[in-house]
Design a protein around this motif. Structure first.
Motif, PDB file in Angstrom:
ATOM      1  N   CYS A  74       0.869  -1.173   0.000  1.00 47.46           N
ATOM      2  CA  CYS A  74       0.000   0.000   0.000  1.00 47.46           C
ATOM      3  C   CYS A  74       0.907   1.224   0.000  1.00 47.46           C
ATOM      4  O   CYS A  74       1.701   1.395   0.933  1.00 47.46           O
ATOM      5  CB  CYS A  74      -0.884  -0.010   1.240  1.00 47.46           C
ATOM      6  SG  CYS A  74      -1.690   1.558   1.557  1.00 47.46           S
ATOM      7  N   CYS A 103       0.659   3.321   3.260  1.00 48.44           N
ATOM      8  CA  CYS A 103       1.335   2.700   4.418  1.00 48.44           C
ATOM      9  C   CYS A 103       2.851   2.730   4.239  1.00 48.44           C
ATOM     10  O   CYS A 103       3.588   2.784   5.229  1.00 48.44           O
ATOM     11  CB  CYS A 103       0.861   1.261   4.600  1.00 48.44           C
ATOM     12  SG  CYS A 103      -0.797   1.140   5.279  1.00 48.44           S
ATOM     13  N   HIS A 108      -6.964   2.640   0.742  1.00 43.49           N
ATOM     14  CA  HIS A 108      -6.532   3.243   2.012  1.00 43.49           C
ATOM     15  C   HIS A 108      -7.104   4.661   2.008  1.00 43.49           C
ATOM     16  O   HIS A 108      -6.817   5.452   1.107  1.00 43.49           O
ATOM     17  CB  HIS A 108      -4.998   3.235   2.070  1.00 43.49           C
ATOM     18  CG  HIS A 108      -4.423   3.777   3.341  1.00 43.49           C
ATOM     19  ND1 HIS A 108      -3.335   3.211   3.963  1.00 43.49           N
ATOM     20  CD2 HIS A 108      -4.763   4.857   4.099  1.00 43.49           C
ATOM     21  CE1 HIS A 108      -3.034   3.910   5.054  1.00 43.49           C
ATOM     22  NE2 HIS A 108      -3.886   4.919   5.151  1.00 43.49           N
ATOM     23  N   HIS A 120      -4.266   1.561   8.098  1.00 41.44           N
ATOM     24  CA  HIS A 120      -4.800   1.028   6.848  1.00 41.44           C
ATOM     25  C   HIS A 120      -6.274   0.692   7.016  1.00 41.44           C
ATOM     26  O   HIS A 120      -6.641  -0.205   7.767  1.00 41.44           O
ATOM     27  CB  HIS A 120      -4.016  -0.213   6.405  1.00 41.44           C
ATOM     28  CG  HIS A 120      -4.363  -0.624   5.016  1.00 41.44           C
ATOM     29  ND1 HIS A 120      -3.796  -0.037   3.901  1.00 41.44           N
ATOM     30  CD2 HIS A 120      -5.259  -1.525   4.552  1.00 41.44           C
ATOM     31  CE1 HIS A 120      -4.316  -0.575   2.817  1.00 41.44           C
ATOM     32  NE2 HIS A 120      -5.208  -1.492   3.180  1.00 41.44           N
TER      33      HIS A 120
HETATM   34 ZN   LIG Z   1      -2.400   1.383   3.655  1.00 42.25          ZN
END
Ligand SMILES: [Zn+2]
Length: 160
Positions: free
Chosen positions: A3, A6, A98, A45
Motif C-alpha cells: 500500500c 502505508c 486506504h 490502513h
Molecule cells: Zn495502507
C-alpha cells in the motif's frame, strides 16, 4: 500487496509532510497545478469511510480547519474542494484502498512564487483532474515550507 500510503516515509521528497495528528497526516501532492494541493492520509490502513471511528472523524475536522487556515494564510486561497475517491485502488483485483482525502485550494486570483504564476482557470467549476503541473524541487519545497510556516504561526498565536 503493498500500500503506497502505508509505505510513505518522512524522507519522501515529493509527498512532503506538512502536518500530522494522532490519526491523520497531511502531505503535499505532486501535482501543484492548484498551488498548495495536499492529501490527508489516515494513519492506519482502512479502506472504507464507514469504518472510521468517531475520534478519527473529529480529528479529521480539526485537520481540515488547520489546513484551510494555513492555505488561506500562505496563498490567500479562496475556497477548498475536499474529496475522497479511492477509485484507483479499484483498478487492482483485489482492491486495497486506504482512506485519503484530497484538499484542493481554489483561487479567484493568480498566485506568484519564484517567478511562476499559478492560475485557476476553472474557478467556480470543478477542477480538471487532467491538468497536471510538477514544479521544480526547490519550488515544491518552498510551497511546503510556506504551508508549514503558516501552521506554526497559527499555533504560536494560539499558544498551543
Ligand atoms: Zn495502507
Amino acid at each position: 500487496m503493498t500500500c503506497p500510503i502505508c509505505a510513505w516515509s518522512p524522507d519522501n521528497p515529493v509527498y512532503i509532510l506538512l502536518h500530522e495528528t494522532d490519526t491523520w497526516r497531511v502531505v503535499l501532492a505532486p501535482n501543484q497545478r492548484l498551488v498548495g494541493r495536499c492529501i490527508l492520509h489516515l494513519k492506519r490502513h482502512c479502506g472504507d469511510l464507514a469504518d472510521l471511528t468517531a475520534d478519527e472523524v473529529l480529528d479529521w475536522l480539526a485537520v481540515v480547519k488547520t489546513m484551510e487556515n494555513a492555505l488561506r494564510t500562505a496563498f490567500d486561497a479562496t475556497l477548498f474542494n475536499v474529496s475522497c475517491y479511492m477509485n484507483h485502488a479499484y483498478r487492482e483485483n483485489p482492491p486495497n484502498p486506504h482512506i485519503h482525502w484530497w484538499l484542493v485550494p481554489r483561487y479567484n486570483h493568480e498566485v506568484e512564487l519564484q517567478g511562476w504564476g499559478f492560475e485557476d482557470p476553472e474557478f467556480g467549476n470543478p477542477y480538471r483532474h487532467d491538468c497536471q503541473l510538477e514544479v521544480p524541487q526547490s519550488l515544491h519545497e518552498e510551497i511546503g515550507a510556506r504551508i508549514r510556516l503558516a501552521i506554526e504561526t497559527a499555533r504560536a498565536r494560539q499558544g498551543t
